[in-house]
Write a protein that holds these residues in place. Sequence first.
Motif, short mmCIF file in Angstrom:
data_model
loop_
_atom_site.label_atom_id
_atom_site.label_comp_id
_atom_site.label_asym_id
_atom_site.label_seq_id
_atom_site.Cartn_x
_atom_site.Cartn_y
_atom_site.Cartn_z
N LEU A 177 -9.10 4.90 -5.42
CA LEU A 177 -9.17 4.50 -6.82
C LEU A 177 -9.30 5.69 -7.78
CD1 LEU A 177 -11.46 1.34 -6.58
CD2 LEU A 177 -9.03 1.38 -7.17
N LYS A 178 -9.61 6.86 -7.26
CA LYS A 178 -9.64 8.06 -8.10
C LYS A 178 -8.25 8.43 -8.59
CE LYS A 178 -13.66 10.16 -5.81
NZ LYS A 178 -14.13 11.33 -5.00
N HIS A 179 -7.22 8.02 -7.82
CA HIS A 179 -5.84 8.38 -8.17
C HIS A 179 -4.96 7.17 -8.45
CE1 HIS A 179 -5.59 12.81 -7.17
NE2 HIS A 179 -6.80 12.50 -6.73
N HIS A 180 -5.39 5.98 -8.08
CA HIS A 180 -4.54 4.80 -8.20
C HIS A 180 -5.25 3.73 -9.02
CE1 HIS A 180 -1.83 6.47 -5.18
NE2 HIS A 180 -2.91 6.77 -4.47
N ALA A 181 -4.54 3.16 -9.98
CA ALA A 181 -5.13 2.14 -10.85
C ALA A 181 -5.45 0.87 -10.09
CB ALA A 181 -4.16 1.82 -12.00
N ARG A 182 -4.65 0.57 -9.06
CA ARG A 182 -4.83 -0.67 -8.29
C ARG A 182 -4.62 -0.39 -6.81
NH1 ARG A 182 -1.93 -1.21 -12.46
NH2 ARG A 182 -0.01 -0.96 -11.26
N VAL A 183 -5.48 -0.96 -5.99
CA VAL A 183 -5.36 -0.84 -4.53
C VAL A 183 -5.36 -2.23 -3.94
CG1 VAL A 183 -6.47 -0.01 -2.41
CG2 VAL A 183 -6.49 1.42 -4.47
N LEU A 184 -4.43 -2.49 -3.05
CA LEU A 184 -4.36 -3.76 -2.33
C LEU A 184 -4.97 -3.58 -0.94
CD1 LEU A 184 -3.31 -6.67 -1.85
CD2 LEU A 184 -1.15 -5.64 -1.07
N TYR A 185 -5.87 -4.49 -0.58
CA TYR A 185 -6.47 -4.50 0.75
C TYR A 185 -6.00 -5.75 1.49
CZ TYR A 185 -9.88 -5.08 4.50
OH TYR A 185 -10.47 -5.27 5.72
N VAL A 186 -5.42 -5.55 2.68
CA VAL A 186 -4.92 -6.65 3.50
C VAL A 186 -5.61 -6.59 4.85
CG1 VAL A 186 -2.87 -7.73 4.52
CG2 VAL A 186 -2.68 -6.50 2.33
N ASP A 187 -6.11 -7.74 5.32
CA ASP A 187 -6.93 -7.81 6.53
C ASP A 187 -6.33 -8.83 7.50
OD1 ASP A 187 -9.09 -8.47 8.37
OD2 ASP A 187 -10.48 -7.56 6.94
N ILE A 188 -5.93 -8.38 8.70
CA ILE A 188 -5.36 -9.30 9.70
C ILE A 188 -6.23 -9.41 10.94
CG2 ILE A 188 -2.99 -9.04 8.87
CD1 ILE A 188 -2.45 -7.16 11.25
N ASP A 189 -7.47 -8.94 10.85
CA ASP A 189 -8.49 -9.21 11.87
C ASP A 189 -8.74 -10.72 11.91
OD1 ASP A 189 -11.42 -9.47 12.81
OD2 ASP A 189 -11.16 -7.30 12.96
N ILE A 190 -9.12 -11.24 13.06
CA ILE A 190 -9.35 -12.69 13.13
C ILE A 190 -10.57 -13.11 12.33
CG2 ILE A 190 -10.79 -12.74 15.21
CD1 ILE A 190 -9.12 -15.24 16.06
N HIS A 191 -11.47 -12.17 12.02
CA HIS A 191 -12.65 -12.47 11.22
C HIS A 191 -12.41 -12.12 9.76
CE1 HIS A 191 -14.21 -11.74 15.36
NE2 HIS A 191 -14.93 -12.82 15.06
N HIS A 192 -13.00 -12.90 8.89
CA HIS A 192 -12.86 -12.67 7.45
C HIS A 192 -13.39 -11.29 7.06
CE1 HIS A 192 -14.48 -13.44 3.18
NE2 HIS A 192 -13.17 -13.29 3.08
N GLY A 193 -12.66 -10.60 6.19
CA GLY A 193 -13.08 -9.29 5.72
C GLY A 193 -14.11 -9.40 4.63
N ASP A 194 -15.28 -9.94 4.97
CA ASP A 194 -16.28 -10.30 3.97
C ASP A 194 -16.90 -9.12 3.25
OD1 ASP A 194 -17.50 -9.63 6.42
OD2 ASP A 194 -19.25 -10.89 6.03
N GLY A 195 -17.18 -8.03 3.98
CA GLY A 195 -17.83 -6.88 3.35
C GLY A 195 -16.97 -6.23 2.28
#
Length: 433
Positions: A177-195
Amino acid sequence: MGTVGEAGASLPSSSDGTKRRVSYFYEPTIGDYYYKQGHPMKPHRIRMAHNLIVHYRLHRLLEICQPFPASTADMCRFHSEDYVDFLSSVTPEMLASLSSENADTFKLDNSDCPAFDGLFQFCQASAGGSLGAAVKLNRGDADIAINWAGGLHHAKKSEASGFCYVNDIVLGILELLKHHARVLYVDIDIHHGDGVEEAFYTTDRVMTVSFHKYGNFFPGSGDIRSIGCDEGKYYAMNVPLSEGMNDDSFRGLFRPIIQKVMEVYQPGAVVLQCGADSLAGDRIGCFNLTLKGHADCLQFLRSFNVPLMVLGGGGYTMRNVARCWCYETAVAVGVEPENKLPYNEYYEYFGPDYTLHIEPKKTVNKNSARYLEALKNTLLERITKKQHVPSVQFQERPPDTDSPVQEEEAEDSRNNIGPLWNGDPYDSEPEQG
């Protein structure tokens, strides 16, 4: 794509004809850490994956970097100071002597999140790799940066959770985020990416998209109705699924949803968490993906030619985790490995077939076509409610992290429904079936 086998590797190529510069972070001691006897999380799987990568000669197509250990100051950019101080000093003996009330403060225990020898150094290596990957991408020194020791998505600001102690993903995204206005996070682990979702729940600068098993399954969050709040409303997206999810069904959801997200959100960088517990035959997971179905997510995100950080995560059948992350390293550089495994130090783990790819299990896909179509349409409609390319107000950029990269070529809704693991006695590998 080119092919690669025991004799060597072809030059990298891809379906869009564009080569990718790939940096690969690996700490040689990572496989030495050991949670405890009988625990399903085994850092040794990262060493096994690295061993396959080297024997497939993929390391010749990578820039291999040994990460600098993340400092306490690095960790405190997200985690609380008292929690980091605790992690840096806790020992198994110290945890055993604490009262249950004090021990519960930071959620370390003798089950899911034990205090093991070298715990803080393990956290430093994991987080250091993701910070180093972010720096590489920010500087434009790589198109794709890989840290298989990262992806520990359950860790919270002041507590451990689900085998995770320090959330390297959040730290890596904060660096991006220091260099990019927007970051997309995609999670394909079987558990929810809650943190990760929780950390960015109120901002539109990070969009989180998690594909996961939902319903009587750890960590109990990830309902489709969890969409973010305040400025982050509609920037958290959850794709709740049932057991038996197969390649075709997963691809039919993942590609159209991510395509629309990329069009509307237009992130400057993408982080993909490749938890391998969504593979067929995982000790804890209950999806039915093959390596090709899992890696198709990486292949698709790679095709957008946006700076991409690729991280590990869950995965509890070690031989399949090693197979998966080796194959996805090959996908990152744009080659197709031979299915026959080259001889390697862990060859006996991969019997009796000694092949790279795995077969899906004969299990029922409990995700009906009708449900998946309705889910896809609901989420696609929801994406249209987002502000097209949300802007960021001008602000002074935080200083860059000093290069945590030491290069060397290597040859070698928030309710809790119980623990991620309940003491499965089947601990040793190699195992068959």
